[in-house]
Design a protein around this motif. Sequence first.
Motif, PDB file in Angstrom:
ATOM      1  N   ALA A  97      90.018  45.159  54.104  1.00 38.38           N
ATOM      2  CA  ALA A  97      89.637  44.531  52.844  1.00 38.38           C
ATOM      3  C   ALA A  97      88.136  44.260  52.820  1.00 38.38           C
ATOM      4  O   ALA A  97      87.562  43.858  53.840  1.00 38.38           O
ATOM      5  CB  ALA A  97      90.403  43.227  52.649  1.00 38.38           C
ATOM      6  N   THR A  99      85.667  42.004  50.303  1.00 38.46           N
ATOM      7  CA  THR A  99      85.712  41.068  49.190  1.00 38.46           C
ATOM      8  C   THR A  99      84.354  40.400  48.985  1.00 38.46           C
ATOM      9  O   THR A  99      83.544  40.298  49.911  1.00 38.46           O
ATOM     10  CB  THR A  99      86.773  39.965  49.414  1.00 38.46           C
ATOM     11  N   LYS A 114      87.478  34.620  46.369  1.00 39.32           N
ATOM     12  CA  LYS A 114      86.866  35.918  46.614  1.00 39.32           C
ATOM     13  C   LYS A 114      87.813  36.978  46.095  1.00 39.32           C
ATOM     14  O   LYS A 114      89.025  36.775  46.045  1.00 39.32           O
ATOM     15  CB  LYS A 114      86.536  36.101  48.092  1.00 39.32           C
ATOM     16  N   GLY A 115      87.267  38.076  45.696  1.00 36.50           N
ATOM     17  CA  GLY A 115      88.085  39.178  45.189  1.00 36.50           C
ATOM     18  C   GLY A 115      87.528  40.492  45.683  1.00 36.50           C
ATOM     19  O   GLY A 115      86.335  40.611  45.972  1.00 36.50           O
ATOM     20  N   GLY A 116      88.404  41.477  45.793  1.00 37.67           N
ATOM     21  CA  GLY A 116      87.942  42.769  46.261  1.00 37.67           C
ATOM     22  C   GLY A 116      89.085  43.753  46.393  1.00 37.67           C
ATOM     23  O   GLY A 116      90.174  43.554  45.871  1.00 37.67           O
ATOM     24  N   TYR A 117      88.811  44.808  47.130  1.00 36.89           N
ATOM     25  CA  TYR A 117      89.765  45.903  47.279  1.00 36.89           C
ATOM     26  C   TYR A 117      90.400  45.867  48.661  1.00 36.89           C
ATOM     27  O   TYR A 117      89.727  45.672  49.672  1.00 36.89           O
ATOM     28  CB  TYR A 117      89.067  47.245  47.052  1.00 36.89           C
ATOM     29  N   TRP A 125      93.532  45.967  44.133  1.00 40.44           N
ATOM     30  CA  TRP A 125      92.534  44.929  43.929  1.00 40.44           C
ATOM     31  C   TRP A 125      93.270  43.596  43.941  1.00 40.44           C
ATOM     32  O   TRP A 125      94.409  43.503  43.488  1.00 40.44           O
ATOM     33  CB  TRP A 125      91.834  45.109  42.589  1.00 40.44           C
ATOM     34  N   VAL A 127      92.651  38.916  44.370  1.00 41.14           N
ATOM     35  CA  VAL A 127      91.805  37.738  44.543  1.00 41.14           C
ATOM     36  C   VAL A 127      92.441  36.818  45.577  1.00 41.14           C
ATOM     37  O   VAL A 127      93.659  36.820  45.753  1.00 41.14           O
ATOM     38  CB  VAL A 127      91.573  36.965  43.231  1.00 41.14           C
ATOM     39  N   LYS A 145      96.424  35.421  49.235  1.00 40.70           N
ATOM     40  CA  LYS A 145      96.284  36.691  48.515  1.00 40.70           C
ATOM     41  C   LYS A 145      97.246  36.602  47.344  1.00 40.70           C
ATOM     42  O   LYS A 145      98.448  36.682  47.511  1.00 40.70           O
ATOM     43  CB  LYS A 145      96.601  37.867  49.430  1.00 40.70           C
TER      44      LYS A 145
END
Length: 163
Positions: A97, A99, A114-117, A125, A127, A145
């Motif tokens: 991950a 983020t 935090k957010g991401g892939y 995707w 957060v 998550k």
Amino acid sequence: MSKKSVTFLTVAMILILGTQASAQERQKTSYTGVNLLLPAGDAADFFDTGFGITGSSQFPLGPALDFVLEGAWYGLPGQQYSLSGTDLESGDLSVLAFTIGALYDAGALEFGAKGGYFFDDLHEWDVMPFAQVSFGRFSIGGEYKALGSTNWGAAYAKFRWQK
């Protein structure tokens, strides 16, 4: 290249780049951490308790607000489950991950999102809201998550590299 090699190289690069901050002024703070993962929702039916390794950096945006950049590897071991009377076993889940997010320092308590892939065995995707308490060179906290198809909560401990 195997998943373990990619995971090792990714975490090593994060740690190497993160420790460069210790030679600079206090503008950037770098952490290395470990997570205890507790699958939630439908994921709890297919995975056992797992663990993760993180490397993160925080960049001050103001007196109480930091920009957070994090790379992580999460692993959840598969477990046996029953489907229509047939016993099956899910495979292990390995997730990388990356983020970005924000952390607000409210004194003893710090919180943010935090957010991401999330990729490797999982592609989505998501957060992760989090809250932590920092003391000295250590932080302990929790994160979740929240929105993806495979969710978990995590308790973590982080070590700050700067004095």
